[in-house]
Motif scaffolding. Structure first.
Motif, PDB file in Angstrom:
ATOM      1  N   SER A   1      35.144  35.555  37.017  1.00 43.36           N
ATOM      2  CA  SER A   1      34.632  36.805  36.183  1.00 43.36           C
ATOM      3  C   SER A   1      34.220  36.639  35.123  1.00 43.36           C
ATOM      4  O   SER A   1      34.733  35.429  34.133  1.00 43.36           O
TER       5      SER A   1
ATOM      6  N   TYR B   1      30.805  45.044  30.942  1.00 43.17           N
ATOM      7  CA  TYR B   1      30.418  44.903  32.123  1.00 43.17           C
ATOM      8  C   TYR B   1      31.071  43.759  32.743  1.00 43.17           C
ATOM      9  O   TYR B   1      31.089  42.720  32.333  1.00 43.17           O
TER      10      TYR B   1
ATOM     11  N   LYS C   1      31.298  41.121  35.431  1.00 43.57           N
ATOM     12  CA  LYS C   1      30.753  40.353  36.327  1.00 43.57           C
ATOM     13  C   LYS C   1      31.383  39.543  37.153  1.00 43.57           C
ATOM     14  O   LYS C   1      32.140  38.398  36.515  1.00 43.57           O
TER      15      LYS C   1
ATOM     16  N   TYR D   1      31.515  36.663  40.592  1.00 40.60           N
ATOM     17  CA  TYR D   1      30.484  35.753  41.125  1.00 40.60           C
ATOM     18  C   TYR D   1      31.378  34.679  41.734  1.00 40.60           C
ATOM     19  O   TYR D   1      32.543  34.499  41.408  1.00 40.60           O
TER      20      TYR D   1
ATOM     21  N   SER E   1      30.296  43.914  40.753  1.00 41.68           N
ATOM     22  CA  SER E   1      30.339  44.123  39.387  1.00 41.68           C
ATOM     23  C   SER E   1      30.221  45.492  38.934  1.00 41.68           C
ATOM     24  O   SER E   1      29.386  46.407  39.500  1.00 41.68           O
TER      25      SER E   1
ATOM     26  N   THR F   1      36.693  48.709  41.345  1.00 41.91           N
ATOM     27  CA  THR F   1      35.743  47.872  42.283  1.00 41.91           C
ATOM     28  C   THR F   1      36.010  47.982  43.797  1.00 41.91           C
ATOM     29  O   THR F   1      36.934  48.264  44.473  1.00 41.91           O
TER      30      THR F   1
END
Length: 226
Positions: free
Chosen positions: A110, A138, A140, A142, A168, A199
């Motif tokens: 993250s 924000y 993110k 991945y 995200s 999320t």
């Protein structure tokens, strides 16, 4: 973790060596940079994994600590804009609820990207200045990686393992903190923040799970103003 502690202690020692008299100005037009450690601890409230799955199958997410810091600009003597910076965090995702004790279901990287506004109390030349603020983060996600355990409880196989993807999201963050000036240039800063984020994780099997992560962030750093 040891590396981060060593860097933070070294920065603190360097700052202590430069102690001298003078003003502690955090006035309009001042830039401040800092470096230290940032800890992110999710407070997870998980929904159930969608069918077909064992009812009550939930998740939990472990905390992580990384090297971090940030840049602050004093817009006025009391108003500041802050951009936190950090290396990517790695969070282990574990089974909870009906699948508690199954161990690691996967992990994700993250990278939170934030912009905060701050109100700093006291005079610009005060040695100690607490502050409050908030802004947007924000988050993110991945490099999500699923474990063999997740495959086994979702019907995956060695030839076709289960994979996952985490959304995200943009979320609000509230912060409180303090700045203690060691001398005219060097300072120590501590901050605690709370981000309110929900999320969704989607598996290659078509199953989904919603979770409120709502992480608490704690940061301790040494900084320099110019």
């Amino acid at each position: 973790m040891k590396k981060i502690r060593t860097i933070s202690l070294s920065l603190a020692a360097l700052a202590a060596m430069t102690v001298a008299g003078g003003a502690f100005a955090q006035s309009a037009g001042t830039f401040q940079v800092r470096l230290g450690a940032i800890h992110i601890a999710p407070s997870v409230s998980s929904g159930d994994l969608g069918p077909p799955s064992l009812p009550g199958s939930k998740i939990d997410v472990e905390a992580d600590t990384q090297l971090g810091g940030g840049i602050t600009y004093m817009v006025t003597d009391n108003i500041a804009l802050d951009v936190p910076l950090a290396l990517p965090f790695k969070h282990r995702i574990k089974g909870d609820g009906a699948v508690a004790g199954t161990g690691e279901l996967g992990h994700t990287r993250s990278l939170p990207m934030s912009l905060f506004g701050q109100w700093r109390f006291g005079e610009a030349n005060a040695k100690f200045r607490p502050y409050v603020g908030g802004g947007l983060t924000y988050a993110k996600f991945y490099k999500e990686t699923a474990s063999n355990t997740l495959s086994s409880i979702t019907g995956g196989s060695p030839s076709v393992p289960t994979t996952m993807s985490i959304q995200s999201k943009l979320a609000p963050t509230l912060i409180i903190g303090m700045v203690y000036s060691i001398n005219e240039r060097w300072f120590v800063e501590a901050m605690v923040g709370k981000t309110f984020i929900k999320t969704k994780t989607t598996l290659s099997t078509g199953q989904t799970i919603d979770a409120r992560l709502n992480p608490t962030t704690a940061a301790l750093s040494v900084g320099y103003r110019f």
